[in-house]
Design a protein around this motif. Structure first.
Motif, PDB file in Angstrom:
ATOM      1  N   ALA A   1      70.494  -8.672 -47.334  1.00 22.81           N
ATOM      2  CA  ALA A   1      69.919 -10.012 -47.172  1.00 22.81           C
ATOM      3  C   ALA A   1      68.396  -9.893 -47.159  1.00 22.81           C
ATOM      4  O   ALA A   1      67.835  -8.818 -46.899  1.00 22.81           O
ATOM      5  N   ASP A   2      67.719 -11.014 -47.416  1.00 22.76           N
ATOM      6  CA  ASP A   2      66.257 -10.997 -47.439  1.00 22.76           C
ATOM      7  C   ASP A   2      65.679 -10.469 -46.126  1.00 22.76           C
ATOM      8  O   ASP A   2      64.701  -9.713 -46.132  1.00 22.76           O
ATOM      9  N   ARG A   3      66.275 -10.852 -44.987  1.00 20.06           N
ATOM     10  CA  ARG A   3      65.730 -10.413 -43.698  1.00 20.06           C
ATOM     11  C   ARG A   3      65.825  -8.901 -43.541  1.00 20.06           C
ATOM     12  O   ARG A   3      64.985  -8.286 -42.886  1.00 20.06           O
ATOM     13  N   HIS A   4      66.859  -8.294 -44.155  1.00 10.52           N
ATOM     14  CA  HIS A   4      66.985  -6.837 -44.089  1.00 10.52           C
ATOM     15  C   HIS A   4      65.827  -6.164 -44.823  1.00 10.52           C
ATOM     16  O   HIS A   4      65.277  -5.162 -44.340  1.00 10.52           O
ATOM     17  N   TRP A   5      65.454  -6.700 -45.977  1.00  8.73           N
ATOM     18  CA  TRP A   5      64.337  -6.134 -46.742  1.00  8.73           C
ATOM     19  C   TRP A   5      63.026  -6.288 -45.976  1.00  8.73           C
ATOM     20  O   TRP A   5      62.208  -5.368 -45.934  1.00  8.73           O
ATOM     21  N   ARG A   6      62.811  -7.454 -45.354  1.00  8.28           N
ATOM     22  CA  ARG A   6      61.580  -7.661 -44.584  1.00  8.28           C
ATOM     23  C   ARG A   6      61.472  -6.654 -43.447  1.00  8.28           C
ATOM     24  O   ARG A   6      60.399  -6.088 -43.192  1.00  8.28           O
ATOM     25  N   ARG A   7      62.578  -6.438 -42.737  1.00  5.58           N
ATOM     26  CA  ARG A   7      62.564  -5.551 -41.575  1.00  5.58           C
ATOM     27  C   ARG A   7      62.518  -4.082 -41.969  1.00  5.58           C
ATOM     28  O   ARG A   7      62.196  -3.232 -41.139  1.00  5.58           O
ATOM     29  N   ALA A   8      62.863  -3.788 -43.216  1.00  3.70           N
ATOM     30  CA  ALA A   8      62.862  -2.396 -43.682  1.00  3.70           C
ATOM     31  C   ALA A   8      61.540  -1.991 -44.328  1.00  3.70           C
ATOM     32  O   ALA A   8      61.425  -0.864 -44.825  1.00  3.70           O
ATOM     33  N   ARG A   9      60.541  -2.864 -44.319  1.00  2.00           N
ATOM     34  CA  ARG A   9      59.270  -2.508 -44.953  1.00  2.00           C
ATOM     35  C   ARG A   9      58.721  -1.217 -44.360  1.00  2.00           C
ATOM     36  O   ARG A   9      58.660  -1.056 -43.140  1.00  2.00           O
ATOM     37  N   GLY A  10      58.338  -0.313 -45.232  1.00  2.00           N
ATOM     38  CA  GLY A  10      57.829   0.979 -44.801  1.00  2.00           C
ATOM     39  C   GLY A  10      58.884   2.061 -44.732  1.00  2.00           C
ATOM     40  O   GLY A  10      58.555   3.243 -44.593  1.00  2.00           O
ATOM     41  N   ARG A  11      60.172   1.689 -44.829  1.00  2.00           N
ATOM     42  CA  ARG A  11      61.254   2.669 -44.765  1.00  2.00           C
ATOM     43  C   ARG A  11      61.627   3.183 -46.150  1.00  2.00           C
ATOM     44  O   ARG A  11      61.478   2.485 -47.151  1.00  2.00           O
ATOM     45  N   LYS A  12      62.136   4.399 -46.186  1.00  2.00           N
ATOM     46  CA  LYS A  12      62.658   4.961 -47.423  1.00  2.00           C
ATOM     47  C   LYS A  12      64.079   4.458 -47.625  1.00  2.00           C
ATOM     48  O   LYS A  12      64.889   4.433 -46.695  1.00  2.00           O
ATOM     49  N   VAL A  13      64.390   4.052 -48.857  1.00  2.00           N
ATOM     50  CA  VAL A  13      65.739   3.589 -49.189  1.00  2.00           C
ATOM     51  C   VAL A  13      66.221   4.293 -50.447  1.00  2.00           C
ATOM     52  O   VAL A  13      65.420   4.740 -51.275  1.00  2.00           O
ATOM     53  N   ARG A  14      67.532   4.399 -50.567  1.00  2.00           N
ATOM     54  CA  ARG A  14      68.136   4.889 -51.811  1.00  2.00           C
ATOM     55  C   ARG A  14      68.641   3.679 -52.579  1.00  2.00           C
ATOM     56  O   ARG A  14      69.505   2.940 -52.124  1.00  2.00           O
ATOM     57  N   ILE A  15      68.076   3.505 -53.765  1.00  2.00           N
ATOM     58  CA  ILE A  15      68.362   2.341 -54.602  1.00  2.00           C
ATOM     59  C   ILE A  15      69.368   2.716 -55.682  1.00  2.00           C
ATOM     60  O   ILE A  15      69.239   3.757 -56.332  1.00  2.00           O
ATOM     61  N   THR A  16      70.355   1.856 -55.882  1.00  2.00           N
ATOM     62  CA  THR A  16      71.253   1.962 -57.030  1.00  2.00           C
ATOM     63  C   THR A  16      71.145   0.668 -57.823  1.00  2.00           C
ATOM     64  O   THR A  16      71.412  -0.413 -57.289  1.00  2.00           O
ATOM     65  N   LEU A  17      70.728   0.783 -59.067  1.00  2.00           N
ATOM     66  CA  LEU A  17      70.567  -0.397 -59.911  1.00  2.00           C
ATOM     67  C   LEU A  17      71.913  -0.847 -60.473  1.00  2.00           C
ATOM     68  O   LEU A  17      72.837  -0.042 -60.635  1.00  2.00           O
ATOM     69  N   ARG A  18      72.001  -2.125 -60.778  1.00  2.00           N
ATOM     70  CA  ARG A  18      73.210  -2.646 -61.407  1.00  2.00           C
ATOM     71  C   ARG A  18      73.291  -2.109 -62.842  1.00  2.00           C
ATOM     72  O   ARG A  18      72.269  -1.746 -63.445  1.00  2.00           O
ATOM     73  N   PRO A  19      74.498  -2.028 -63.401  1.00  2.00           N
ATOM     74  CA  PRO A  19      74.639  -1.573 -64.785  1.00  2.00           C
ATOM     75  C   PRO A  19      73.802  -2.428 -65.740  1.00  2.00           C
ATOM     76  O   PRO A  19      73.827  -3.656 -65.671  1.00  2.00           O
ATOM     77  N   GLY A  20      73.052  -1.776 -66.606  1.00  2.00           N
ATOM     78  CA  GLY A  20      72.233  -2.481 -67.583  1.00  2.00           C
ATOM     79  C   GLY A  20      70.816  -2.769 -67.145  1.00  2.00           C
ATOM     80  O   GLY A  20      69.974  -3.141 -67.960  1.00  2.00           O
ATOM     81  N   ALA A  21      70.511  -2.613 -65.847  1.00  2.00           N
ATOM     82  CA  ALA A  21      69.150  -2.864 -65.366  1.00  2.00           C
ATOM     83  C   ALA A  21      68.244  -1.703 -65.739  1.00  2.00           C
ATOM     84  O   ALA A  21      68.625  -0.534 -65.659  1.00  2.00           O
ATOM     85  N   GLU A  22      67.026  -2.018 -66.141  1.00  2.00           N
ATOM     86  CA  GLU A  22      66.061  -0.999 -66.542  1.00  2.00           C
ATOM     87  C   GLU A  22      65.416  -0.356 -65.312  1.00  2.00           C
ATOM     88  O   GLU A  22      64.956  -1.068 -64.415  1.00  2.00           O
ATOM     89  N   PRO A  23      65.370   0.983 -65.231  1.00  2.00           N
ATOM     90  CA  PRO A  23      64.658   1.641 -64.126  1.00  2.00           C
ATOM     91  C   PRO A  23      63.192   1.237 -64.117  1.00  2.00           C
ATOM     92  O   PRO A  23      62.601   1.003 -65.184  1.00  2.00           O
ATOM     93  N   PRO A  24      62.578   1.119 -62.947  1.00  2.00           N
ATOM     94  CA  PRO A  24      61.180   0.686 -62.878  1.00  2.00           C
ATOM     95  C   PRO A  24      60.201   1.682 -63.487  1.00  2.00           C
ATOM     96  O   PRO A  24      59.125   1.295 -63.944  1.00  2.00           O
TER      97      PRO A  24
END
Length: 215
Positions: A94-117
């Motif tokens: 949820a959006d609130r989870h992202w706000r509260r996680a600012r500064g933390r390391k996360v492991r991201i998994t992109l959806r199929p077909g999404a371009e890596p940044p």
């Protein structure tokens, strides 16, 4: 008497949790022990933008136990109420989870077909969370040595899970992320707070719910 469902307990306590300034992140009911010694365990996961100390959590525990006792859904079944904050390695959903996680390391998994940044990058990668801006989030890639900031649409992210950290991030890396969200622990201190703040209050349905041992 059968135990109430997770959904029923969530409906009972959601209003009180919100009035106390928390978000209800989850409820889980299970049974501890066997036969005559069995009791219910009610785990309530809450979070908020502000830092929550043990006294605040203990007060919420007592209020919730009074509410559950008055509702009477457990009948004569003894139960253990545990109010806790989310664990360190929480998923961001949820959006609130992202706000509260600012500064933390996360492991991201992109959806199929999404371009890596990063050109030539992988669909699964580690990043440090930056500021949330509408439907996109800033991510800091490159770790301590080559930190750089990118922006990724939330719709491109299939899963994001906060990572346990035992070493602090680089100064530039954290600067690009915009610092740590207010009231949140500094990354690299997870050995001291590996399971979040927890306050367990044992309550027997036939006893006064405000009495008990706070561990």
């Amino acid at each position: 008497m059968p135990m109430p469902t997770d959904e029923r307990v969530s409906q009972l306590i959601a209003g009180l949790v919100e009035r106390r300034g928390f978000d209800l992140e989850g409820v889980d009911l299970s049974t501890v022990g066997k036969h005559a010694d069995a009791q219910a365990r009610v785990t309530v996961v809450v979070d908020s933008d502000a830092a929550s100390d043990l006294d605040t959590i203990a007060t919420l525990s007592r209020d919730l136990s009074e509410l559950l006792d008055e509702a009477g859904d457990f009948g004569d079944t003894p139960y253990l109420l545990e109010v806790t904050s989310p664990g360190i390695d929480r998923p961001l959903t949820a959006d609130r989870h992202w706000r509260r996680a600012r500064g933390r390391k996360v492991r991201i998994t992109l959806r199929p077909g999404a371009e890596p940044p990063d050109p030539g990058g992988h669909a699964r990668f580690d990043a440090r969370v930056g500021a949330l801006d509408g439907d996109s989030v800033a991510l800091v890639l490159g770790g301590r040595h080559k930190p750089h900031r990118v922006t990724v649409p939330l719709a491109d992210i299939a899963e994001a899970v906060v990572q346990v950290e035992f070493n602090p991030p680089g100064a530039r890396e954290l600067e690009l992320a915009g610092g740590v969200a207010p009231g949140r622990p500094t990354p690299g201190q997870d050995a001291e707070d590996i399971s979040g703040s927890t306050d367990a209050v044992p309550v027997t349905a036939s006893d006064s719910p405000t009495e008990g041992i706070v561990e």
